[in-house]
Write an enzyme that holds these catalytic residues in place. Sequence first.
Site, PDB file in Angstrom:
ATOM      1  N   ARG A   1       0.818  -1.222   0.000  1.00 43.68           N
ATOM      2  CA  ARG A   1       0.000   0.000   0.000  1.00 43.68           C
ATOM      3  C   ARG A   1       0.851   1.271   0.000  1.00 43.68           C
ATOM      4  NH1 ARG A   1      -5.458  -0.408   1.545  1.00 43.68           N
ATOM      5  NH2 ARG A   1      -6.200  -2.463   0.986  1.00 43.68           N
TER       6      ARG A   1
ATOM      7  N   ARG B   1      -3.345   6.831   0.744  1.00 38.44           N
ATOM      8  CA  ARG B   1      -3.867   8.048   1.373  1.00 38.44           C
ATOM      9  C   ARG B   1      -2.919   8.768   2.307  1.00 38.44           C
ATOM     10  NH1 ARG B   1      -8.887   4.850   3.380  1.00 38.44           N
ATOM     11  NH2 ARG B   1      -7.183   3.355   3.376  1.00 38.44           N
TER      12      ARG B   1
ATOM     13  N   ARG C   1      -7.168  11.683  -5.519  1.00 42.28           N
ATOM     14  CA  ARG C   1      -8.368  10.984  -5.011  1.00 42.28           C
ATOM     15  C   ARG C   1      -9.544  11.948  -4.799  1.00 42.28           C
ATOM     16  NH1 ARG C   1     -12.117   8.544  -4.047  1.00 42.28           N
ATOM     17  NH2 ARG C   1     -12.500   6.873  -2.560  1.00 42.28           N
TER      18      ARG C   1
ATOM     19  N   ASP D   1      -6.732  -2.613  -7.476  1.00 43.41           N
ATOM     20  CA  ASP D   1      -7.280  -3.229  -6.271  1.00 43.41           C
ATOM     21  C   ASP D   1      -7.572  -4.689  -6.558  1.00 43.41           C
ATOM     22  OD1 ASP D   1      -8.313  -2.211  -3.471  1.00 43.41           O
ATOM     23  OD2 ASP D   1      -9.640  -3.815  -4.122  1.00 43.41           O
TER      24      ASP D   1
ATOM     25  N   TYR E   1     -14.869 -11.886  -0.089  1.00 42.68           N
ATOM     26  CA  TYR E   1     -15.462 -10.561  -0.353  1.00 42.68           C
ATOM     27  C   TYR E   1     -16.760 -10.677  -1.141  1.00 42.68           C
ATOM     28  CZ  TYR E   1     -11.875  -7.461   1.501  1.00 42.68           C
ATOM     29  OH  TYR E   1     -11.044  -6.772   2.337  1.00 42.68           O
TER      30      TYR E   1
HETATM   31  C1  LIG Z   1      -7.829  -6.816   0.978  1.00 44.68           C
HETATM   32  C2  LIG Z   1      -7.309  -5.923  -0.115  1.00 44.68           C
HETATM   33  C3  LIG Z   1      -8.054  -4.925  -0.821  1.00 44.68           C
HETATM   34  N1  LIG Z   1      -7.188  -4.357  -1.734  1.00 44.68           N
HETATM   35  C4  LIG Z   1      -5.941  -4.920  -1.628  1.00 44.68           C
HETATM   36  C5  LIG Z   1      -6.003  -5.934  -0.641  1.00 44.68           C
HETATM   37  C6  LIG Z   1      -4.866  -6.874  -0.277  1.00 44.68           C
HETATM   38  C7  LIG Z   1      -3.909  -6.250   0.658  1.00 44.68           C
HETATM   39  C8  LIG Z   1      -4.439  -6.130   2.060  1.00 44.68           C
HETATM   40  O1  LIG Z   1      -4.664  -7.190   2.680  1.00 44.68           O
HETATM   41  O2  LIG Z   1      -4.581  -5.010   2.515  1.00 44.68           O
HETATM   42  C9  LIG Z   1      -4.739  -4.642  -2.418  1.00 44.68           C
HETATM   43  C10 LIG Z   1      -4.462  -3.246  -2.835  1.00 44.68           C
HETATM   44  N2  LIG Z   1      -5.255  -2.133  -2.721  1.00 44.68           N
HETATM   45  C11 LIG Z   1      -4.608  -1.045  -3.245  1.00 44.68           C
HETATM   46  C12 LIG Z   1      -3.377  -1.491  -3.770  1.00 44.68           C
HETATM   47  C13 LIG Z   1      -2.491  -0.565  -4.593  1.00 44.68           C
HETATM   48  C14 LIG Z   1      -1.086  -0.722  -4.672  1.00 44.68           C
HETATM   49  C15 LIG Z   1      -0.316  -0.434  -3.406  1.00 44.68           C
HETATM   50  O3  LIG Z   1      -0.096  -1.384  -2.628  1.00 44.68           O
HETATM   51  O4  LIG Z   1       0.147   0.707  -3.225  1.00 44.68           O
HETATM   52  C16 LIG Z   1      -3.258  -2.861  -3.490  1.00 44.68           C
HETATM   53  C17 LIG Z   1      -2.112  -3.823  -3.767  1.00 44.68           C
HETATM   54  C18 LIG Z   1      -5.108   0.325  -3.290  1.00 44.68           C
HETATM   55  C19 LIG Z   1      -6.182   0.752  -2.370  1.00 44.68           C
HETATM   56  N3  LIG Z   1      -7.295   0.060  -2.001  1.00 44.68           N
HETATM   57  C20 LIG Z   1      -8.091   0.825  -1.197  1.00 44.68           C
HETATM   58  C21 LIG Z   1      -7.489   2.096  -1.041  1.00 44.68           C
HETATM   59  C22 LIG Z   1      -8.075   3.280  -0.286  1.00 44.68           C
HETATM   60  C23 LIG Z   1      -9.386   3.670  -0.871  1.00 44.68           C
HETATM   61  C24 LIG Z   1      -9.588   5.132  -1.135  1.00 44.68           C
HETATM   62  O5  LIG Z   1      -8.667   5.841  -1.569  1.00 44.68           O
HETATM   63  O6  LIG Z   1     -10.723   5.528  -0.956  1.00 44.68           O
HETATM   64  C25 LIG Z   1      -6.286   2.068  -1.764  1.00 44.68           C
HETATM   65  C26 LIG Z   1      -5.303   3.184  -1.953  1.00 44.68           C
HETATM   66  C27 LIG Z   1      -9.397   0.426  -0.624  1.00 44.68           C
HETATM   67  C28 LIG Z   1      -9.584  -0.971  -0.185  1.00 44.68           C
HETATM   68  N4  LIG Z   1      -9.386  -2.074  -0.950  1.00 44.68           N
HETATM   69  C29 LIG Z   1      -9.631  -3.196  -0.193  1.00 44.68           C
HETATM   70  C30 LIG Z   1     -10.047  -2.772   1.098  1.00 44.68           C
HETATM   71  C31 LIG Z   1     -10.404  -3.688   2.247  1.00 44.68           C
HETATM   72  C32 LIG Z   1     -10.052  -1.383   1.090  1.00 44.68           C
HETATM   73  C33 LIG Z   1     -10.535  -0.502   2.202  1.00 44.68           C
HETATM   74  C34 LIG Z   1      -9.561  -0.360   3.280  1.00 44.68           C
HETATM   75  C35 LIG Z   1      -8.703   0.817   3.002  1.00 44.68           C
HETATM   76  O7  LIG Z   1      -9.283   1.855   2.692  1.00 44.68           O
HETATM   77  O8  LIG Z   1      -7.478   0.689   3.125  1.00 44.68           O
HETATM   78  C36 LIG Z   1      -9.481  -4.568  -0.668  1.00 44.68           C
END
Ligand SMILES: Cc1c2[nH]c(c1CCC(=O)O)Cc1[nH]c(c(CCC(=O)O)c1C)Cc1[nH]c(c(CCC(=O)O)c1C)Cc1[nH]c(c(C)c1CCC(=O)O)C2
Length: 368
Positions: A36, A40, A49, A85, A163
């Site tokens: 990640r 943010r 964003r 994602d 999910y």
């Molecule tokens: C379970 C999972 C998800 N997404 C992801 C996983 C596996 C990794 C982990 O276990 O955390 C993987 C992921 N999600 C994102 C990336 C981008 C690349 C990176 O790692 O920088 C990657 C590799 C962007 C993201 N994915 C998400 C954001 C934030 C959302 C936003 O900007 O509104 C980002 C930058 C949203 C997201 N996406 C997901 C969730 C549960 C959430 C909400 C929680 C949160 O907000 O952190 C599903």
Amino acid sequence: MSHMFTGKPFPPMKNDLILRAARGEATDKVPVWVMRQAGRYLQEFQDVRNKHPFFEICRTPELACEVTLQPLRRFNLDAAIIFSDILVVPQALGMNVEMLPGKGPHFTEPLQVPEDLEKLKSDVNVKEELGYVMDAITLTRHKIEGKVPLIGFSGAPWTLMSYMIEGGGSSTLSKAKKWLYVYPDESHRLLQLLTDVIIDYLVAQVQAGAQMLQLFESHAGILGYGLFCKFALPYLRQISEKVKAALTASGLQPVPMTIFAKDAHFAIEELSASNYEVLGIDWTVKPATARRIAGPKVTLQGNLDPCALYASIEDLRKLVKEMIQKFGTQNYIANLGHGIYPDMNPEHLAAFVDAVHQYSEDMNLSTS
Ligand SMILES: Cc1c2[nH]c(c1CCC(=O)O)Cc1[nH]c(c(CCC(=O)O)c1C)Cc1[nH]c(c(CCC(=O)O)c1C)Cc1[nH]c(c(C)c1CCC(=O)O)C2
């Protein structure tokens, strides 16, 4: 969009440290990146964003490329991970997923009964449904100018299945686990459908320019050993084997693959024998235990507690030093034990990255 670059060779690599570590080759310092790392906690990400919904960023190669590159401008990272994602795969299967600000993912119609499987697309063409990810990868491989390798990724079958049934976050995953006990055959059918799509998707990412692949089995821990061996591990093995075979058959060199199965401390032995070059370790695992169980061959990745970045820079540096002493400087990629949190001070990430390089370089010099 990608047509702009069709046939144009990618810029030569300037830093292949992470690929060397993944293949078990000697390195003069430990490579480091952070799950990640685009997100943010960076103001420049927030600026993008605030102008675009989450999945619009994923679907617009220029925007996905921009946010992928943002952390590289600030930190001496040794890899980039393509911005996307894991939930784009359920979308490709026809499900509607929204990202609610501050709340996370929301499926408008999660799977409730096995009959709902009929609503999923059965022969997904990933190059059509997810072509925007491949376009983002190709664009980013050019724009990154060989600075560091680009990692592609996918969610793993069980995590995506959970999910699709839960419809969003859950602490027990009891709806999804109920399927495993009540509808085991249909669960296997869904997991196999996901596996087939994931294999095509990962192969297409490498064809588009991804130089390493990571599979996120984020919901591994809640399965426990028995369910993990039945409903997760066989699919993880299929993916590593078939992706490598398909790449070889298409005339491409297989790229290193990482499995990050969060909280799967009970399956380190099985995962180490599953044809992945790199095993991601979460922060609950003792480094020496991970290495003892995994054996000497596999490269380990991890595992600083993401909350350790809240510590003072002085304390953080001590924790990094200890971590490297415990993992050793070879066959090792430094990372956090899970993704970085949105309220993190970027200066502490910079300190983490620089400390990894500095201490590991010092340790290599003093032992050579
Ligand atoms: C379970 C999972 C998800 N997404 C992801 C996983 C596996 C990794 C982990 O276990 O955390 C993987 C992921 N999600 C994102 C990336 C981008 C690349 C990176 O790692 O920088 C990657 C590799 C962007 C993201 N994915 C998400 C954001 C934030 C959302 C936003 O900007 O509104 C980002 C930058 C949203 C997201 N996406 C997901 C969730 C549960 C959430 C909400 C929680 C949160 O907000 O952190 C599903």
